[in-house]
Motif scaffolding. Sequence first.
Motif: not given
Length: 191
Positions: A11-40
Motif C-alpha cells: 500500500l505504501l509503494e502504491a501510494g507513489l502513484l499519487k506523486r508520479a506523473r503521466r510522462s507522455g503529456w510532457w511531450l504535448a507541453g503539459i507542465r504538470d500532468p495528472e498523476s498515474i493514480a489520478e489516471h487510474s
Amino acid sequence: MTELAGAAGYLLEAGLLKRARRSGWWLAGIRDPESIAEHSWRAALTGMVLASLEGADPARTAMLCILHDTPETRIGDIPKIGHHYLDATDPETIVADQTAECPDPVAGTIRDAIAEFEAGETAEAQCAKDADKLECLIQAVEYRHQGVATVGRWIDSSLAALKTDTARELAQEVLEANPLAWEQVRARPSG
C-alpha cells in the motif's frame, strides 16, 4: 514483522502513484500532468460505466483499472515512444515482486487481476483496456479545452485503440462535449 507487513508495504509503494506523473503529456507541453493514480481513478470510473453498458462486471472492471498501472511504481510511466527503445519487464513479473511479502489472498487477488488485464480476454479486461484508452482521450479533450493544441495525436491513438462499440460511441460523445457543461446546468429545485 506481522503477516500484514507485506500488505502495508504494498500500500505504501502504491501510494507513489499519487506523486508520479503521466510522462507522455510532457511531450504535448503539459507542465504538470495528472498523476498515474489520478489516471487510474478515472479509468476505474470509466471502466465501471463501460462494463455496466457492456454487461460485464463493473466492480471487477473497476478493480482491473485501479491496479493496471501499479507496476509503474518500479519502472515509471514510459511514454509510447519510449517503448521503441526500452524493454521493460512484463507487468506480471513486477507485480510478483511487489506482492511477494503480501499475505497469499492479497497477492493472489492482485496478481490475478494484473494477469487478467494483460491477457485482455475477459469482458472485464476488454472494458478495462478500453477504459484506460478512453480516459487518455478524455484527458486530452480536457487539455484541448484548456488551450493545449498539441493533443490531437493522443486523441487519435486512443480512438484507434478502442475495441468495444460502446467505448467508441462514448468517445464520440466526449469529443463533442464541453468538459464544463455539467457546471452550467442549474440544480433542480427540491420539493
